[in-house]
Scaffold this active site. Sequence first.
Site, PDB file in Angstrom:
ATOM      1  N   ARG A   1      49.207  40.602  19.922  1.00  0.00           N
ATOM      2  CA  ARG A   1      49.625  39.380  20.617  1.00  0.00           C
ATOM      3  C   ARG A   1      50.819  38.770  19.894  1.00  0.00           C
ATOM      4  O   ARG A   1      50.773  38.530  18.690  1.00  0.00           O
ATOM      5  CB  ARG A   1      48.482  38.358  20.676  1.00  0.00           C
ATOM      6  CG  ARG A   1      48.845  37.117  21.494  1.00  0.00           C
ATOM      7  CD  ARG A   1      47.645  36.225  21.711  1.00  0.00           C
ATOM      8  NE  ARG A   1      47.253  35.506  20.504  1.00  0.00           N
ATOM      9  CZ  ARG A   1      46.145  34.781  20.401  1.00  0.00           C
ATOM     10  NH1 ARG A   1      45.305  34.708  21.423  1.00  0.00           N
ATOM     11  NH2 ARG A   1      45.866  34.148  19.277  1.00  0.00           N
TER      12      ARG A   1
ATOM     13  N   SER B   1      40.219  36.278  29.500  1.00  0.00           N
ATOM     14  CA  SER B   1      39.710  35.022  28.948  1.00  0.00           C
ATOM     15  C   SER B   1      39.060  34.225  30.068  1.00  0.00           C
ATOM     16  O   SER B   1      39.657  34.039  31.133  1.00  0.00           O
ATOM     17  CB  SER B   1      40.865  34.209  28.342  1.00  0.00           C
ATOM     18  OG  SER B   1      41.466  34.901  27.283  1.00  0.00           O
TER      19      SER B   1
ATOM     20  N   LYS C   1      45.973  28.250  18.339  1.00  0.00           N
ATOM     21  CA  LYS C   1      46.688  27.895  19.557  1.00  0.00           C
ATOM     22  C   LYS C   1      46.840  26.380  19.607  1.00  0.00           C
ATOM     23  O   LYS C   1      45.843  25.645  19.536  1.00  0.00           O
ATOM     24  CB  LYS C   1      45.927  28.379  20.798  1.00  0.00           C
ATOM     25  CG  LYS C   1      46.023  29.876  21.046  1.00  0.00           C
ATOM     26  CD  LYS C   1      45.435  30.218  22.397  1.00  0.00           C
ATOM     27  CE  LYS C   1      45.669  31.679  22.750  1.00  0.00           C
ATOM     28  NZ  LYS C   1      45.133  32.006  24.095  1.00  0.00           N
TER      29      LYS C   1
END
Length: 249
Positions: free
Chosen positions: A67, A146, A176
């Site tokens: 990611r 998700s 995040k």
Amino acid sequence: MTAGSAHITDDPHGATVNDAAATDRFAGIDTRLYLVTDSAQCEAAGRSVAETVQAAVAGGVGIVQVRDKDIDDGDFYSLTRQVIAAVEAATRDTDRTVPVVLNDRVEVARRLNDEGENVHIHVGQTDTTVAEVRAALGAEPLIGLSAANSDEFAAARDSGVVDLVGIGPVFDTSTKADAPDGIGPDRLGELVAEAGIPAVAIGGINANRAPDLKGRGLIGICVVSAICMADDPKTAAEELLAAFTGSAQ
């Protein structure tokens, strides 16, 4: 994905996901510890993503998701190639299968699969749809999604193409910036039971918190900073796996 079986944990409230239909897509994969890479964190710790991955897989990580939201597809392709090489180096001379999963980046995944690599995809609710992913990549790659509520779980089940849901954040996390507050282990267990699809937990998980997630119906836990920021990713992976499974070091 032809031998062995996924590691499944029964939910203490009676729900379970360890039936053959739900888990044969994970045959031969140790799903218990799932690493999501963070390029900035690895760099801050003085290592490349590939170096982090190789050490972490050697320590027991069974799935690696690449990611990086801040680079273009060309650089992401190069990064993924480095991760694939790192996984191969860590698993050489073993019988381990450690999938490499791309965060969204469907075109990069298609390119790699066309080149003979076996890569997979994880998407969020606002990324490429799971139906589009399956249409683009075919039947073989695993698709993770998700999901966090009843509607999202129902849509995942109804799609018929989602192999795995990621649920979280379990604990408060700074990985995040826009992450909501942590839901806690008890609510996590309820959501895993409701999902009806193999599930992993993510968000603020470390070796101290991992024992609280045992017996929640999960097939594994996802970590980012607990490995990417660790002094020694191999040792961190070993400690996380031991904490989640309850095994001695």
